[in-house]
Motif scaffolding. Structure first.
Motif, short mmCIF file in Angstrom:
data_model
loop_
_atom_site.label_atom_id
_atom_site.label_comp_id
_atom_site.label_asym_id
_atom_site.label_seq_id
_atom_site.Cartn_x
_atom_site.Cartn_y
_atom_site.Cartn_z
N HIS A 161 0.90 -1.03 -0.02
CA HIS A 161 -0.01 -0.12 -0.04
C HIS A 161 0.91 1.26 0.11
O HIS A 161 2.05 1.24 0.24
CB HIS A 161 -1.17 0.08 1.16
N GLU A 162 0.10 2.29 -0.36
CA GLU A 162 1.10 3.59 -0.30
C GLU A 162 1.33 4.04 1.06
O GLU A 162 0.82 3.82 1.98
CB GLU A 162 0.24 4.68 -1.19
N GLY A 163 2.49 4.99 1.09
CA GLY A 163 2.78 5.27 2.55
C GLY A 163 3.52 4.14 3.25
O GLY A 163 3.76 4.26 4.64
N ALA A 170 7.61 6.44 -15.03
CA ALA A 170 6.82 7.31 -14.34
C ALA A 170 6.09 7.02 -13.14
O ALA A 170 5.69 7.68 -12.38
CB ALA A 170 5.99 8.06 -15.31
N GLN A 171 6.18 5.63 -12.84
CA GLN A 171 5.42 5.09 -11.89
C GLN A 171 6.44 4.29 -11.03
O GLN A 171 5.94 4.04 -9.85
CB GLN A 171 4.30 3.93 -12.43
N LEU A 172 7.64 3.90 -11.48
CA LEU A 172 8.34 2.77 -10.70
C LEU A 172 9.91 3.17 -10.89
O LEU A 172 10.21 3.42 -11.89
CB LEU A 172 8.15 1.47 -10.77
N ALA A 192 15.04 11.53 -7.09
CA ALA A 192 14.86 12.58 -8.22
C ALA A 192 13.53 12.26 -9.29
O ALA A 192 12.89 13.02 -9.73
CB ALA A 192 15.95 12.92 -9.04
N GLN A 193 13.69 10.93 -9.66
CA GLN A 193 12.63 10.38 -10.36
C GLN A 193 11.22 10.73 -9.79
O GLN A 193 10.14 10.72 -10.71
CB GLN A 193 12.99 8.85 -10.77
N ASP A 194 11.02 10.71 -8.77
CA ASP A 194 9.70 10.83 -7.93
C ASP A 194 8.68 10.15 -8.36
O ASP A 194 7.42 10.72 -8.92
CB ASP A 194 9.36 12.54 -8.28
N THR A 195 8.73 8.81 -8.49
CA THR A 195 7.82 7.79 -8.41
C THR A 195 6.78 7.66 -7.44
O THR A 195 7.31 7.56 -6.36
CB THR A 195 7.98 6.72 -9.13
N PRO A 196 5.66 7.13 -7.52
CA PRO A 196 4.89 6.57 -6.38
C PRO A 196 5.50 5.25 -5.84
O PRO A 196 5.34 4.99 -4.47
CB PRO A 196 3.43 6.33 -7.14
N PHE A 197 6.24 4.63 -6.63
CA PHE A 197 6.76 3.22 -6.20
C PHE A 197 8.28 3.27 -6.14
O PHE A 197 8.81 3.70 -7.28
CB PHE A 197 6.11 1.99 -6.77
N ILE A 198 8.81 3.08 -5.01
CA ILE A 198 10.56 2.89 -5.32
C ILE A 198 10.86 1.58 -4.82
O ILE A 198 10.36 1.05 -3.89
CB ILE A 198 11.13 3.98 -4.52
N THR A 254 5.31 4.35 -1.93
CA THR A 254 5.47 2.70 -1.51
C THR A 254 6.76 2.44 -1.57
O THR A 254 7.25 2.41 -2.73
CB THR A 254 4.62 1.78 -2.20
N ILE A 255 7.45 1.94 -0.55
CA ILE A 255 9.04 1.76 -0.78
C ILE A 255 9.42 0.41 -0.25
O ILE A 255 8.89 0.03 0.61
CB ILE A 255 9.84 2.74 0.00
N LEU A 256 9.92 -0.57 -1.39
CA LEU A 256 10.05 -1.72 -0.92
C LEU A 256 11.78 -2.13 -1.21
O LEU A 256 12.19 -1.71 -2.36
CB LEU A 256 9.51 -2.76 -1.98
#
Length: 238
Positions: free
Chosen positions: A11-13, A61-63, A139-145, A176-178
């Protein structure tokens, strides 16, 4: 096949740590989840859309990912490498907008690499290059890293700093960071959730729940180290 029957939702966050013994399949899982290599079976979805259906520029742009492979050209300056994180958003000639430049500068600032900007990547230590690659992903600033062992080559202070930075990014920006890691003690303290891969499969949940169900006790042979459930740390057997 390295691992199978993996089914989970992120999930996000959330900051999610992926742990397990060497060779258990952590890097293979990350490469599969990031579409760097195809899954043998099953599907991966990102924002309810099948990962395989994304075009490359859409996925960028998403990952954003930081894998363990060497970068293509170490002759780039540190600034140039970090700025490549904005490539999915620039025009066909690669010109950066003021917003792009601002995001690059913020990534440089939060990773503490300002003093390295004019150096070329071949001049950096392994630890310095690791921080630069993390800055590029920010810097890529994606929702998922997604990061494969982001604290490798770092001293203990900078290991803690990078993981706390990822924790803050997840909380403040709802990313979301995995990440995979061998710093299990730190991950238990900082992660919202963890994936524990072992010979029998995997377990997924909050660190406290995983400690209680003894998920960490089965990761390594107990002839040398033991997991202490009270402290949430591994101890060398005397």
């Amino acid at each position: 096949m390295v691992a199978a029957d993996i089914n989970l939702k992120l999930h996000e966050g959330e900051l999610i740590g992926l742990v397990g013994a060497n060779g258990i399949g952590k890097s293979t899982l990350l490469r599969t989840l990031s579409h760097v290599q195809p899954a043998l079976h099953g599907d991966v979805f990102l924002s309810d859309k099948k990962l395989s259906s994304y075009k490359a520029i859409e996925l960028a742009a998403q990952l954003s990912i930081v894998l363990t492979e060497q970068i293509a050209s170490k002759n780039l300056t540190v600034y140039e490498l970090v700025a490549l994180g904005r490539q999915p958003y620039t025009n066909w000639v690669g010109k950066m907008s003021e917003e792009d430049i601002d995001k690059v500068h913020k990534a440089i600032e939060v990773t503490h690499i300002t003093a390295l900007l004019t150096k070329r990547c071949f001049e950096l230590s392994d630890g310095q290059l690791q921080k630069v690659l993390i800055a590029r992903a920010i810097a890529q600033d994606t929702p998922f890293i997604m990061l494969d062992e982001p604290t490798t080559h770092l001293d203990i202070y900078h290991k803690a700093y990078i993981l706390k930075l990822l924790k803050r990014l997840a909380f403040e920006t709802k990313k979301t960071i995995l990440f995979s890691t061998h710093e299990i003690d730190f991950a238990i303290q900082l992660c919202d959730k963890m994936i524990v891969m072992n010979q029998d499969g995997f377990e997924f949940g909050r660190p406290k729940e995983l400690v209680q169900c003894r998920a960490f006790s089965s990761l390594f042979p107990e002839d040398l180290i033991l997991f202490d459930e009270k402290s949430g740390r591994y101890k060398v057997r005397n």
